[in-house]
Write a protein that holds these residues in place. Structure first.
Motif, PDB file in Angstrom:
ATOM      1  N   TYR A 720       3.000  67.116  14.066  1.00 44.87           N
ATOM      2  CA  TYR A 720       4.186  67.400  13.372  1.00 44.87           C
ATOM      3  C   TYR A 720       4.829  66.323  12.607  1.00 44.87           C
ATOM      4  O   TYR A 720       5.977  66.299  12.086  1.00 44.87           O
ATOM      5  CB  TYR A 720       5.328  68.219  14.300  1.00 44.87           C
ATOM      6  N   ASP A 721       4.245  65.069  12.467  1.00 44.43           N
ATOM      7  CA  ASP A 721       4.451  64.009  11.958  1.00 44.43           C
ATOM      8  C   ASP A 721       6.239  63.531  12.590  1.00 44.43           C
ATOM      9  O   ASP A 721       6.793  63.077  11.693  1.00 44.43           O
ATOM     10  CB  ASP A 721       4.574  64.148  10.350  1.00 44.43           C
ATOM     11  N   GLY A 722       6.316  63.838  13.767  1.00 46.64           N
ATOM     12  CA  GLY A 722       7.668  63.679  14.218  1.00 46.64           C
ATOM     13  C   GLY A 722       7.525  62.686  15.466  1.00 46.64           C
ATOM     14  O   GLY A 722       6.863  61.725  15.609  1.00 46.64           O
ATOM     15  N   ASP A 723       8.531  62.405  16.212  1.00 47.64           N
ATOM     16  CA  ASP A 723       8.660  61.719  17.425  1.00 47.64           C
ATOM     17  C   ASP A 723       9.625  62.193  18.420  1.00 47.64           C
ATOM     18  O   ASP A 723      10.294  63.018  17.990  1.00 47.64           O
ATOM     19  CB  ASP A 723       9.359  60.095  16.843  1.00 47.64           C
ATOM     20  N   LEU A 724       9.507  61.561  19.527  1.00 46.58           N
ATOM     21  CA  LEU A 724      10.269  62.032  20.733  1.00 46.58           C
ATOM     22  C   LEU A 724      10.967  60.880  21.210  1.00 46.58           C
ATOM     23  O   LEU A 724      10.337  59.774  21.405  1.00 46.58           O
ATOM     24  CB  LEU A 724       9.246  62.396  21.821  1.00 46.58           C
ATOM     25  N   GLY A 725      12.387  60.950  21.272  1.00 48.50           N
ATOM     26  CA  GLY A 725      12.920  59.809  21.844  1.00 48.50           C
ATOM     27  C   GLY A 725      14.268  60.264  22.791  1.00 48.50           C
ATOM     28  O   GLY A 725      14.496  61.426  22.917  1.00 48.50           O
ATOM     29  N   LEU A 726      14.761  59.209  23.387  1.00 49.54           N
ATOM     30  CA  LEU A 726      15.913  59.225  24.296  1.00 49.54           C
ATOM     31  C   LEU A 726      17.257  59.342  23.452  1.00 49.54           C
ATOM     32  O   LEU A 726      17.398  58.191  22.829  1.00 49.54           O
ATOM     33  CB  LEU A 726      15.577  58.278  25.521  1.00 49.54           C
ATOM     34  N   VAL A 727      18.177  60.357  23.423  1.00 49.46           N
ATOM     35  CA  VAL A 727      19.121  60.185  23.056  1.00 49.46           C
ATOM     36  C   VAL A 727      20.247  59.694  23.850  1.00 49.46           C
ATOM     37  O   VAL A 727      20.401  60.251  24.964  1.00 49.46           O
ATOM     38  CB  VAL A 727      19.772  61.654  22.426  1.00 49.46           C
ATOM     39  N   SER A 728      21.097  58.754  23.362  1.00 48.19           N
ATOM     40  CA  SER A 728      22.317  58.335  24.148  1.00 48.19           C
ATOM     41  C   SER A 728      23.399  58.200  23.318  1.00 48.19           C
ATOM     42  O   SER A 728      23.507  57.559  22.285  1.00 48.19           O
ATOM     43  CB  SER A 728      22.024  57.208  24.708  1.00 48.19           C
ATOM     44  N   PRO A 729      24.708  58.839  23.427  1.00 45.18           N
ATOM     45  CA  PRO A 729      24.801  59.694  24.620  1.00 45.18           C
ATOM     46  C   PRO A 729      24.398  61.169  24.189  1.00 45.18           C
ATOM     47  O   PRO A 729      24.164  61.430  23.295  1.00 45.18           O
ATOM     48  CB  PRO A 729      26.213  59.889  24.791  1.00 45.18           C
ATOM     49  N   GLY A 730      24.028  61.828  25.409  1.00 48.26           N
ATOM     50  CA  GLY A 730      23.449  63.145  25.007  1.00 48.26           C
ATOM     51  C   GLY A 730      24.589  64.115  25.312  1.00 48.26           C
ATOM     52  O   GLY A 730      25.599  63.790  25.426  1.00 48.26           O
ATOM     53  N   THR A 731      24.290  65.343  25.010  1.00 49.17           N
ATOM     54  CA  THR A 731      25.233  66.519  25.132  1.00 49.17           C
ATOM     55  C   THR A 731      25.589  66.588  26.652  1.00 49.17           C
ATOM     56  O   THR A 731      26.758  66.952  26.614  1.00 49.17           O
ATOM     57  CB  THR A 731      24.392  67.898  24.681  1.00 49.17           C
ATOM     58  N   LEU A 732      25.001  66.424  27.519  1.00 48.51           N
ATOM     59  CA  LEU A 732      25.183  66.647  28.766  1.00 48.51           C
ATOM     60  C   LEU A 732      25.028  65.021  29.336  1.00 48.51           C
ATOM     61  O   LEU A 732      24.758  64.166  28.736  1.00 48.51           O
ATOM     62  CB  LEU A 732      24.436  67.308  29.792  1.00 48.51           C
ATOM     63  N   SER A 733      25.640  64.945  30.616  1.00 52.63           N
ATOM     64  CA  SER A 733      25.973  63.732  31.229  1.00 52.63           C
ATOM     65  C   SER A 733      24.509  62.992  31.598  1.00 52.63           C
ATOM     66  O   SER A 733      25.004  61.612  31.987  1.00 52.63           O
ATOM     67  CB  SER A 733      26.930  63.762  32.411  1.00 52.63           C
ATOM     68  N   GLY A 734      23.553  63.625  31.801  1.00 57.57           N
ATOM     69  CA  GLY A 734      22.395  62.893  32.272  1.00 57.57           C
ATOM     70  C   GLY A 734      21.321  62.591  31.102  1.00 57.57           C
ATOM     71  O   GLY A 734      21.869  61.755  30.160  1.00 57.57           O
ATOM     72  N   ALA A 735      20.197  62.635  31.576  1.00 60.01           N
ATOM     73  CA  ALA A 735      19.021  62.298  30.270  1.00 60.01           C
ATOM     74  C   ALA A 735      19.256  63.463  29.103  1.00 60.01           C
ATOM     75  O   ALA A 735      19.247  64.649  29.348  1.00 60.01           O
ATOM     76  CB  ALA A 735      17.731  62.317  30.783  1.00 60.01           C
ATOM     77  N   SER A 736      18.857  62.924  27.956  1.00 60.55           N
ATOM     78  CA  SER A 736      18.936  63.983  26.784  1.00 60.55           C
ATOM     79  C   SER A 736      17.845  63.346  25.834  1.00 60.55           C
ATOM     80  O   SER A 736      17.674  62.136  25.388  1.00 60.55           O
ATOM     81  CB  SER A 736      20.205  63.827  26.095  1.00 60.55           C
TER      82      SER A 736
END
Length: 746
Positions: A720-736
């Motif tokens: 899908y010519d895309g990427d996967l990454g860590l978002v900070s800050p996320g919608t919730l308080s943990g990992a996003s």
């Protein structure tokens, strides 16, 4: 005549003694260790183990001398002669009060039966007569006599062994004179015990004595780091005295290897009963590279194992990392010798009140499963042979950690399982830091996988990359040519390094290829078997209906059985659906689909885990229609959600556990893109590993394989010519985590 409520009594045959000696003590090394532990419990400061030739089966003898407080005639009759005496349960500390005794079950005396056919025990307590016991263990196996019908020779005499100028004084002075800086400059010999074991049950050679020295060298731990505040060890030394000849060089005081003082990495710290840890990780410098302040028990349902202290020492085994150790006084001649020293001292030892619990710490006893973890993730995990660990507990603070009856290992209790889980959580932190340091350009590389035939590891394609034949010829024809020998050694190390790098690359790609092939086989064979199970269940349903008219109870039982089997069939079907995205088969044809529906189907695969840990999963945002292969969406969502569920499961009990999956159509310049974001309110990703989590084989889970995020990221990027990454800050308080799809999103 009939009789009710009559009483009968168990009466053991004499041969029970021999059986206990052979079954409760697994080998001669453990038997000698038990006798040393008896001396420790008697407040001895020095133990002498003397081997008297010929050290062949049925001949020779072993003497174990100590300067402990000894036994009076009354103690010998009233305590030593009692099998499974409760004396130690009633008196958990030594007579001086300074030592927590190691014996508790009253069966350590059977060690003498394991070592020799006869045993002579001479002991004296201060101001008491000298007592001598003579036991021929064969007397207990001959005939059908009962235990209380076999006499033991016991004599009480004026002291001649443990007295000023007696045999004990002469024996200990001979040992101490050999060393200018002996552990004890003076030994009180007016009391103590000597056990003479004659007509040995097994031969003792170089290998057996070396193994004994290694085992005894870890009986007491090396000096712990100051920050652990481990209580000072009682003065206690062990000397091995071997006869003249080829075994003589083994004589000397038992001490820890110098190698242990120079690890490449080190983990030091304490964990309290609640699991709150304070750990420091070092990498060769005086300042730690990381300080860990975290709870290692998380949401464990097991009872606490109690507080513990940790001192783990780790080495990299490649030549460049080992070479500096050649400068130490370890008797090693080359890097292979250094590796052998590390292997001989490897293993994780467990010390209770300052004394080692057998067999923890033996090189082959991998009780924490290091090697199995390394098979799953060789890039990140440590092997048992490169770790020397020291775990400190106490009998008072860790009552749930109890010895097995045969004196080796601990009972498999929930507390023991919790102990292992806590230690592995700590080790995972060390492994993460080691992984980070080794991936830097200047860091040493992984252990070489090439080895000569003598080590038993060369095989397959790489077996021919071996200079042992050349080394052998050079040694025979030019034994004094140091330059040639050094050149061959350096060439071997260079080949080792090159082969290791090639093997690592091949292993990484073959693992990914093999994973898909393996899943194909599992899915094909598993679903074939599942289909047959389905046919069988339908037949069982028909049989149940027919039986009902003749036997209602049997019909009900068959009906329940069919219901149970059907539930298991569905569970297997869900499992196959979960692993199907990892299949190596040709991918399906992309089609238009609802993201919310596909995500919901993926979440259903994890239903049991989500329910088990009380996680609330919500799907929100715009229900975007995309052109995609359903398996791709499932792969992405299953990996992200399963990770989130795991980390949420480590949160304290009673804490709300939430996962929010959002989909949204966005714009990136003039391009339409679709975002899938998975957020949770868990502990989040630790700052120090944020740049590592997408690397293949890296995992922060103690038993993680490190493929989930890597596979999910590959799917997003490749298709899908895309990427996967860590978002900070996320919608919730943990990992996003956000997956951005750039192709087929119209």
């Amino acid at each position: 005549m009939d009789s009710e409520n009559a009483k009968a009594y168990l009466r053991p045959r004499a041969r029970l003694m021999s059986t206990l000696g052979e079954e409760l003590i697994s080998n001669e090394r453990v038997a000698l260790t038990e006798l040393v532990k008896n001396a420790y419990d008697a407040d001895a400061s020095l133990v002498l183990i003397r081997f008297n030739p010929p050290l062949e089966e049925g001949e020779g003898s072993i003497e174990v001398w100590d300067n402990g407080h000894g036994m009076s005639p009354a103690t010998v009759r009233g305590t030593w002669m009692e099998i499974a005496t409760p004396h130690r349960h009633r008196n958990p500390r030594s007579e001086s009060g300074g030592r927590r005794v190691l014996g508790a079950k009253g069966i350590g005396r059977f060690a003498s039966a394991r070592l020799g056919h006869t045993a002579t025990i001479t002991t004296r307590r201060v101001d008491e007569q000298e007592v001598t016991l003579r036991i021929d263990w064969g007397d207990f196996t001959d005939g059908d006599a009962y235990l209380d019908e076999v006499p033991v020779s016991l004599s009480t005499t004026t002291p001649s062994v443990f007295v000023d100028g007696g045999t004990a004084a002469q024996t200990f002075s001979e040992v101490l004179r050999e060393f200018q800086s002996a552990p004890a400059t003076a030994v009180d010999t007016a009391h103590g015990t000597v056990v003479r074991l004659e007509r040995l049950r097994t031969a003792w050679g170089t290998n057996e004595i070396e193994a004994l020295k290694r085992s005894l060298s870890r009986l007491l731990p090396p000096p712990p780091p100051a920050e652990l505040s481990v209580p000072d060890q009682p003065e206690f030394s062990i000397y091995i005295d071997t006869p003249e000849g080829p075994l003589r060089h083994h004589s000397g005081f038992v001490s820890a290897s110098e190698t242990l003082a120079h690890p490449r990495y080190r983990l030091v710290g304490a964990v309290d009963a609640d699991g709150d840890a304070s750990l420091a990780i070092y990498a060769g410098d005086e300042e730690p590279v990381e300080v860990v302040q975290d709870n290692l028990r998380k949401d464990s349902k097991r009872p606490s194992c109690g507080p513990l202290k940790l001192d783990f020492r780790v080495w990299d085994l490649e030549s460049s990392a080992i070479k500096p150790l050649l400068a130490l006084d370890t008797s090693a001649r080359n890097t292979n010798d250094v590796r052998e020293l590390i292997r001989n001292n490897s293993g994780v030892a467990l010390y209770r009140d300052g004394f080692r619990v057998q067999p923890f710490g033996e090189p082959g006893f991998d009780w924490l499963g290091f090697d199995q973890r390394r098979i799953n993730n060789p890039t990140l995990r440590l092997s048992n042979r490169q770790v020397a660990g020291f775990v400190y507990i106490s009998a008072d603070d860790n009552p749930g950690l109890m010895d097995r009856s045969h004196r080796e290992g601990l009972i498999d209790s929930p507390e023991y399982e919790e102990l292992k889980a806590v230690i592995l959580q700590a080790i995972a932190r060390l492994e993460t830091q080691r992984y980070r340091l080794r991936r830097e350009p200047t860091a040493p590389t992984d252990a070489p996988l090439l080895a000569g035939p003598s080590e038993g590891r060369g095989h397959g394609l790489f077996q021919n990359f071996n200079l042992d034949p050349l080394r052998q010829v050079a040694a025979e024809r030019h034994p004094d040519d140091i330059i040639l020998s050094r050149a061959i050694e350096e060439a071997t190390e260079t080949i080792n390094e090159g082969v290791r790098k090639v093997q690592e690359v091949i292993a990484q790609f073959s693992r990914l290829a093999t994973l898909g092939t393996l899943v194909d086989v599992v899915l094909h064979d598993g679903r074939t078997a599942l289909s047959r199970i389905g046919v069988g269940l339908r037949r069982l349903g028909k049989i149940t209906t027919k039986v009902e008219t003749h036997d209602v109870e049997l019909s009900a039982a068959l009906g329940k059985l069919r219901t149970d089997f059907t539930a298991q069939e569905r569970a297997l079907d869900r499992l196959f659906a979960r692993i199907e995205p990892l299949s190596g088969r040709k991918r399906g044809r992309p089609r238009r689909l609802s993201l919310h529906q596909s995500i919901s189907e993926a979440v259903d695969v994890l239903e049991s885990e989500i329910t088990k840990h009380g996680v609330d999963v919500k799907i929100g945002g715009e229900d975007v229609i995309v052109t995609a292969e359903p398996g791709d969406i499932r792969t992405l969502v299953v990996n992200l959600v399963s990770n989130a569920v795991y980390w949420l499961s480590t949160m304290p009990k009673g804490t709300p556990r939430e996962i929010l999956i959002e989909t949204e159509r966005n714009h990136e310049g003039e391009l339409d893109v679709v975002d899938i974001t998975v957020s949770d309110n868990g502990p989040g990703v630790r700052e120090e590993i944020k740049d590592l989590i997408f690397e293949t084989y890296f995992s922060d889970k103690p038993d993680g394989v490190g493929l989930g995020l890597s596979i999910a990221g590959s799917v997003v990027k490749d298709f899908y010519d895309g990427d996967l990454g860590l978002v900070s800050p996320g919608t919730l308080s943990g990992a996003s985590f956000r997956a951005r799809l750039r192709r087929r999103v119209g």
